[in-house]
Write an enzyme that holds these catalytic residues in place. Sequence first.
Site, PDB file in Angstrom:
ATOM      1  N   GLY A   1       0.848  -1.194   0.000  1.00 38.13           N
ATOM      2  CA  GLY A   1       0.000   0.000   0.000  1.00 38.13           C
ATOM      3  C   GLY A   1       0.879   1.238   0.000  1.00 38.13           C
ATOM      4  O   GLY A   1       0.672   2.177  -0.770  1.00 38.13           O
ATOM      5  N   ASP A   2       1.883   1.218   0.840  1.00 41.45           N
ATOM      6  CA  ASP A   2       2.808   2.353   0.922  1.00 41.45           C
ATOM      7  C   ASP A   2       3.695   2.473  -0.311  1.00 41.45           C
ATOM      8  O   ASP A   2       3.853   3.554  -0.874  1.00 41.45           O
ATOM      9  CB  ASP A   2       3.698   2.206   2.165  1.00 41.45           C
ATOM     10  CG  ASP A   2       2.941   2.519   3.440  1.00 41.45           C
ATOM     11  OD1 ASP A   2       2.285   3.572   3.500  1.00 41.45           O
ATOM     12  OD2 ASP A   2       2.989   1.705   4.380  1.00 41.45           O
ATOM     13  N   THR A   3       4.303   1.366  -0.710  1.00 43.21           N
ATOM     14  CA  THR A   3       5.291   1.474  -1.786  1.00 43.21           C
ATOM     15  C   THR A   3       4.629   1.713  -3.145  1.00 43.21           C
ATOM     16  O   THR A   3       5.119   2.528  -3.941  1.00 43.21           O
ATOM     17  CB  THR A   3       6.202   0.226  -1.835  1.00 43.21           C
ATOM     18  OG1 THR A   3       5.406  -0.959  -1.719  1.00 43.21           O
ATOM     19  CG2 THR A   3       7.208   0.262  -0.696  1.00 43.21           C
TER      20      THR A   3
ATOM     21  N   GLY B   1       3.577   5.188  -3.184  1.00 45.94           N
ATOM     22  CA  GLY B   1       4.743   6.042  -3.432  1.00 45.94           C
ATOM     23  C   GLY B   1       5.109   6.099  -4.908  1.00 45.94           C
ATOM     24  O   GLY B   1       5.300   7.177  -5.480  1.00 45.94           O
TER      25      GLY B   1
END
Lengths: 404, 404
Positions: free
Chosen positions: A176-178, A181
């Site tokens: 979700g984060d990467t 990003g």
Amino acid sequence: MTGSHELQPNSGPLVGLKVLDLTRVLSGPYAAMWLASMGADVIKIENPKDPDVSRAYYPVVNGKSAYYSTMNRNKRSITLNLKAEEGKKLFLELVKDADAVIENFRPGVMDKLGVGYEELKKVNPGIVYASISGYGTYGPYAKKPGYDVVAQAMSGLMAITGFPEGPPTRVGSSIGDTVGGVSSLVALLAALYCKNRTGLGQKVEIALVDSLLALSTPDYVRYFVEGLAPVRMGNCYRSWAPYGTYQAGDGYYNIGCGTDEFFYKLARAIGHSEMIDDERFLTHEGRVENREAMDAVINEWAMSRSVKEVCSVLDEAGVPCAPVYTIRELEQDEHIAGARDMFPTINEPEIGTFRVTNLPLRFAGTGLAPIKAAPDLGAHNAEIYGDLGYSEEELVRLRERGVI
Amino acid sequence: MTGSHELQPNSGPLVGLKVLDLTRVLSGPYAAMWLASMGADVIKIENPKDPDVSRAYYPVVNGKSAYYSTMNRNKRSITLNLKAEEGKKLFLELVKDADAVIENFRPGVMDKLGVGYEELKKVNPGIVYASISGYGTYGPYAKKPGYDVVAQAMSGLMAITGFPEGPPTRVGSSIGDTVGGVSSLVALLAALYCKNRTGLGQKVEIALVDSLLALSTPDYVRYFVEGLAPVRMGNCYRSWAPYGTYQAGDGYYNIGCGTDEFFYKLARAIGHSEMIDDERFLTHEGRVENREAMDAVINEWAMSRSVKEVCSVLDEAGVPCAPVYTIRELEQDEHIAGARDMFPTINEPEIGTFRVTNLPLRFAGTGLAPIKAAPDLGAHNAEIYGDLGYSEEELVRLRERGVI
């Protein structure tokens, strides 16, 4: 021979780009680290009294976090308290001379501080402002706190990951984060393209939930047209076979027969060409329906062999296949660690030399920038504020007042 | 008020960008569809005798694939046989006037056809050439066939996805392809930035394996510094708790307590503030170690409630949480389907109106381009080749000879 006629190797394609990086923890720092690795001048801005919490994330060696180093390599670092009036003023001075700002605060925080996009635009109409948040900056959930695990659940990705008889399953990495990003970089760079044409910047944004949801674009086509919702299929694939995970004597490997031809190659390679003429196995449809019978033949052949032997035979036959690698094998692999240079080293004075995971982007002309250690907190205060015309004395006073 | 002083809404940030799209199936078409949705002029080029195989992917309605439509919306379409000498010549004419080329052939195919980057560069030194492949264009595995499932296995992502007692688990969506596609856009747009500065294009590339591997950057830090390799943790998280998937009376939901403060809020919200003072639960470390005892309290509270009730209570308390959504719920959600517009409609003459999954990028200034139907094969031959100066008669002859 460099200059206008040739690109500079090992410089990165983003030389000349100046980015103010207000991000913390993972999604934003990871995105900004990609920019820095591509040669941009990324200035990480942290509150002197409340720096990025990931500076304390383990593993910590001699007081320095290797996690922070990995995610913030190649950046410069300054301290700046945006809650102080003088801090805001300094920030606006930095914005005047920057191309982009990237932040992953909860929506509204920057506006409340008085340094939201509308304020920045006044001092630099060309500024590109990228916001990363859990749910995006508008809509009923905008102010809700977002974490990777929240994005994985709400994006629909967990519901279709895992086995039919088991629960929804989290992807084992914080994608979700990467992915959020990486997606934010597409938005930021597209806005820079637009700025090059029009002279105008704009605010761009990405929600972690949206960015994971968008990955499932192909999975929902049948639902939207035929009402057929995707379900958890474990390691199989709804429309193709053999396509998924199989067991060999000492571990797992994947087969990816996306076409009939690959299946024929597989059948020949494992000494079962009779499968090619078997009416049950003529098409993907038939093979999906008779998966059990087909898999029994493949497994019988593979279980008396190692993953390495199995993959070697299938590779030789031109059948898409791969071992299920762990980092231990990845690190040794002649292609991934070797030729593709996916694990270069970083040299941190406090930690020593260790490996980091590389960007997956390759630029034949400019390459990527050489890897540099992550900066200590405020390491570039003198340099960067000096460029704005502040004397050492003034910086001492600003530091004493908690502004930097 | 438009023009030099304001950006044009609903145009997309990439207006003015011309892209030749040679891609097939998923990774490349998906990436190029993002470019088109951002306003770029994307010309999909297909072999008249062997068009993109995904034109036949189900669901097919009245002869048109909704899959193809979803992945190729907003593009223009021409036919072109790159194996014919006249086809190569036509392609080079197109390249002269284009900004970027994107392809996902197996490495070497374009060179063998005589239209590799080195040839294109001769007619247009500014061209940015993006290649997407399973393993990248160099290294010992470069020529191996790559599929999503192969990338998932070899990238290390499967090995850390799933439950400790179960097998490595495939992410239920083909994220090797889609993440590879999105990553390729970062490379392409970064190279365009460089071109804007230097006038020079370059070849950029992405391997599906590398692009998934890079997502695990944070997961491998401890391994590289301390030798501690990540393992399958199911729906838990190694360093934080409560952080993962929980069961309510009628389904699953996720909790994301990334900080102690969130845990305290949770404890209060479920009527168990005594947990806040419980020595076992003071820190993430303690809560991870005593996960079972802590989870028992949470589950006892949640099992007598619906997911909706549970999330409503936790939302109210400011605890990061989310239901594990399926597409049926996503489609109804006021934030995701509503405010965020993640499921706009497309109108295909043959299929009718149906929903597609939107891009996750939001541009406050330019927006995205309005959604347009995917083109029929060669629908823009007359228009695009006409712009190059070819008469209708000449096009008829080229078609008869199988060139277009």
